[in-house]
Write an enzyme that holds these catalytic residues in place. Structure first.
Site, mmCIF file in Angstrom:
data_model
loop_
_atom_site.group_PDB
_atom_site.id
_atom_site.type_symbol
_atom_site.label_atom_id
_atom_site.label_comp_id
_atom_site.label_asym_id
_atom_site.label_seq_id
_atom_site.Cartn_x
_atom_site.Cartn_y
_atom_site.Cartn_z
ATOM 1 N N ASN A 198 4.743 62.105 56.970
ATOM 2 C CA ASN A 198 4.048 62.005 55.687
ATOM 3 C C ASN A 198 4.887 61.139 54.746
ATOM 4 O OD1 ASN A 198 2.204 63.045 53.375
ATOM 5 N ND2 ASN A 198 4.272 63.505 52.646
ATOM 6 N N GLU A 199 4.269 60.134 54.191
ATOM 7 C CA GLU A 199 4.958 59.271 53.213
ATOM 8 C C GLU A 199 6.388 58.969 53.667
ATOM 9 O OE1 GLU A 199 4.392 60.627 49.141
ATOM 10 O OE2 GLU A 199 2.226 60.462 49.342
ATOM 11 N N GLU A 326 -4.530 61.399 51.150
ATOM 12 C CA GLU A 326 -4.181 61.977 49.843
ATOM 13 C C GLU A 326 -4.803 61.111 48.779
ATOM 14 O OE1 GLU A 326 -0.165 63.221 48.951
ATOM 15 O OE2 GLU A 326 0.161 63.867 51.022
ATOM 16 N N GLN A 375 -5.571 68.643 45.764
ATOM 17 C CA GLN A 375 -5.502 69.511 46.928
ATOM 18 C C GLN A 375 -6.546 70.624 46.793
ATOM 19 O OE1 GLN A 375 -1.607 70.822 48.087
ATOM 20 N NE2 GLN A 375 -0.647 68.849 47.716
HETATM 21 O O1 AHR Z 1 0.076 66.134 46.844
HETATM 22 C C1 AHR Z 1 1.347 66.231 46.304
HETATM 23 C C2 AHR Z 1 2.333 65.278 46.959
HETATM 24 O O2 AHR Z 1 1.958 63.966 46.710
HETATM 25 C C3 AHR Z 1 2.452 65.342 48.453
HETATM 26 O O3 AHR Z 1 3.290 66.345 48.886
HETATM 27 C C4 AHR Z 1 3.025 64.007 48.791
HETATM 28 O O4 AHR Z 1 2.668 63.580 50.073
HETATM 29 C C5 AHR Z 1 2.483 63.110 47.699
HETATM 30 O O5 AHR Z 1 3.454 62.309 47.146
#
Ligand code: AHR
Length: 519
Positions: A198-199, A326, A375
């Protein structure tokens, strides 16, 4: 309340929009080209994201079997029922930044024996690990969604990820499968989507594109799916907003891949944030903020186009999906909420943010085959807020509910010359629309009127229809919100329209989202 919206609401209440609030003769022609169907709108663009962050999972989903809050094996029944109603296709878990610090073995076995660990990204709180692999899989099965699991590339090892996949998916009686059975689940679990990190350009390890690609090859090789009943799609880390470095590197590596590894998707993360740290208010804002946020969110169109164009160079057949896993509005935190919990209110404006992004994804359905709003519960642009035993649905939830007919429907081209909505220096399209045909052959329209001051008189031509039936989401003000005390301030209302001659008039209230089927 702004006067034009007051008038529009009165018309809704009276079941008639005929006295339009737009200027006389201001009708906007909409044409649907039903003979030229486009791509299928993958239901996975309506995916959700649930990270170990604040009250997103603990309290928002998990209350424990002993809780007084009605629950099934510790998972709250009200939240499950609400999520089932919006037909969530998949849930991405356990993060986010949390995923690259998550060690799955901490979250299996008897709950009272699981270790307390830390969640350094999100408030530095204790992570009790009571919500782990089995609880997550139980949760997605309760809501009828697929599992989208993100493995730990940042601080884990390929062996740890490989073991997790074997634990989850093998039907063979290996040591890990026996552990899974001893922990209550003899049958292999289905894992439909796997995020490989992730990222990785940020919280997931600060890797350059080439460094990430080196990791990707290894993890994509060893994190195997053994459950033949459930094909698994692997999603590589992709770009941060408009930076194409990761897109280029991952797609180039994929094009030159060997037999030993593969991927099926690449992710894009982009929040509607304007500038960091997020300072735009979630409620109590004026028209300038309203227009600024809508302008920022429409930038998704250019991001998706930019990355799709790069992907087209390596993958003209569009085998690799762009998965916007996201997205959403990231606003100033609710005053008084705990540091790092990312709690924010959700207004009618955010409902428009949701609709506009879903429309962009749908228009790019040939490439965008997944997306996860950030989210799901209590965090960022959430569907649901909980406060102990109480639950409230947000305006964004209602958009996801209204858009259910678009899941797996076929995009139909539309033409609309609605002009623009201007606020100060900002100029935006006045109305945004998508059309699609569902599997039963029914035509659906989703229309967003961005202008908060003018109703829009749409006149549908070019399709033989007698009436439109559906719902409209209007609010007293564009910053109206739902609260535990007043949960239905922003809620969908019935919407109908009848053809006159060969034209169907659709009157859209200011700052509204409307979804109708055509008969
Ligand atoms: O959604 C909050 C955060 O935003 C996540 O953990 C990360 O992947 C993004 O920077």
């Amino acid at each position: 309340m702004y006067p034009s919206l007051l008038r529009a609401l009165l018309f809704v209440a009276l079941g008639s929009f005929t006295a339009a609030t737009a200027a006389e003769g201001d009708s906007i022609r909409l044409t649907i080209d039903a003979a030229r169907p486009g791509a299928r709108i993958d239901r996975n663009i309506f995916g959700q994201f649930a990270e170990h962050l604040g009250r997103g999972l603990y309290e928002g989903v998990w209350v424990g079997p002993e809780s007084k809050i009605p629950n099934t094996r510790g998972i709250r029944n009200d939240v499950v029922a609400a999520l089932k109603a919006i037909k969530v296709p998949n849930v991405r878990w356990p993060g986010g930044c949390f995923a690259d610090e998550y060690h799955w073995r901490n979250g299996i076995g008897p709950r009272d024996k699981r270790p307390a660990t830390l969640n350094p990204n999100w408030g530095g709180v204790i992570e009790p690990n009571t919500f782990g692999t089995h609880e997550f899989m139980d949760f997605v099965q309760q809501i009828g969604a697929d599992a989208y699991i993100s493995i730990n590339v940042g601080s884990g090892t390929p062996a740890e990820a490989a073991d997790w996949l074997e634990y989850l998916t093998t039907p063979q009686p290996t040591e890990l499968a026996k552990q899974r059975a001893a922990n209550g689940h003899p049958a292999p679990y289905p894992v439909a989507l796997l995020g490989i990190g992730n990222e990785s350009w940020g919280c997931g390890g600060s890797m350059t594109p080439d460094e990430y690609v080196n990791h990707l090859r290894v993890y994509a090789r060893y994190a195997r799916n053994y459950n033949t009943a459930q094909p698994m799609r692997r999603i590589a880390v992709g770009p941060d907003g408009g930076d194409t470095g990761y897109t280029e590197a991952v797609m180039k590596a994929w094009k030159n891949k060997t037999w030993a590894w593969d991927i099926e998707g690449i992710s894009l993360h982009s929040y509607t944030v304007v500038k960091w740290p997020p300072a735009f208010k979630a409620t109590g804002f004026g028209e300038s903020d309203y227009a600024t946020i809508l302008k920022a969110t429409l930038n998704m169109e250019s991001l998706v186009s930019t990355h799709s164009a790069v992907m087209d160079q390596y993958d003209p057949q569009k085998k690799i999906a762009l998965v916007v896993d996201e997205w959403g509005a990231w606003l100033a935190a609710t005053p008084g909420s705990p540091e790092g919990f990312l709690e924010q209110q959700n207004s009618q404006r955010d409902a428009l943010v949701a609709a506009l992004n879903l429309n962009i994804f749908a228009r790019h359905a040939d490439r965008v085959r997944g997306a996860n709003i950030a989210q799901m519960v209590n965090v960022l642009q959430a569907m649901i807020f909980t406060k102990q035993e109480k639950m409230v649905l947000t305006p964004t939830y209602h958009v996801f509910h209204m858009y259910v007919p678009f899941q797996d429907a076929t995009l139909v081209p539309v033409e609309l010359a609605a002009g623009t909505y201007k606020s100060g220096e900002i100029e935006l399209p006045r109305v945004d629309v998508i059309a699609a045909r569902d599997s039963a052959g029914k035509l659906w329209l989703a229309l967003t009127n961005l202008d908060p001051n003018r109703a829009a008189d749409i006149e549908l031509a070019g399709a033989r229809v007698s009436r439109a039936n559906g719902q409209t989401l209007v609010a007293p003000k564009f910053d109206s919100v739902n609260t535990f005390e007043a949960p239905d301030v922003v809620a969908p209302k019935p919407f109908t329209a009848k053809a006159s001659g060969n034209k169907l008039p659709l009157k859209l209230a200011p700052a509204s989202v409307t979804v109708v089927s055509l008969e």
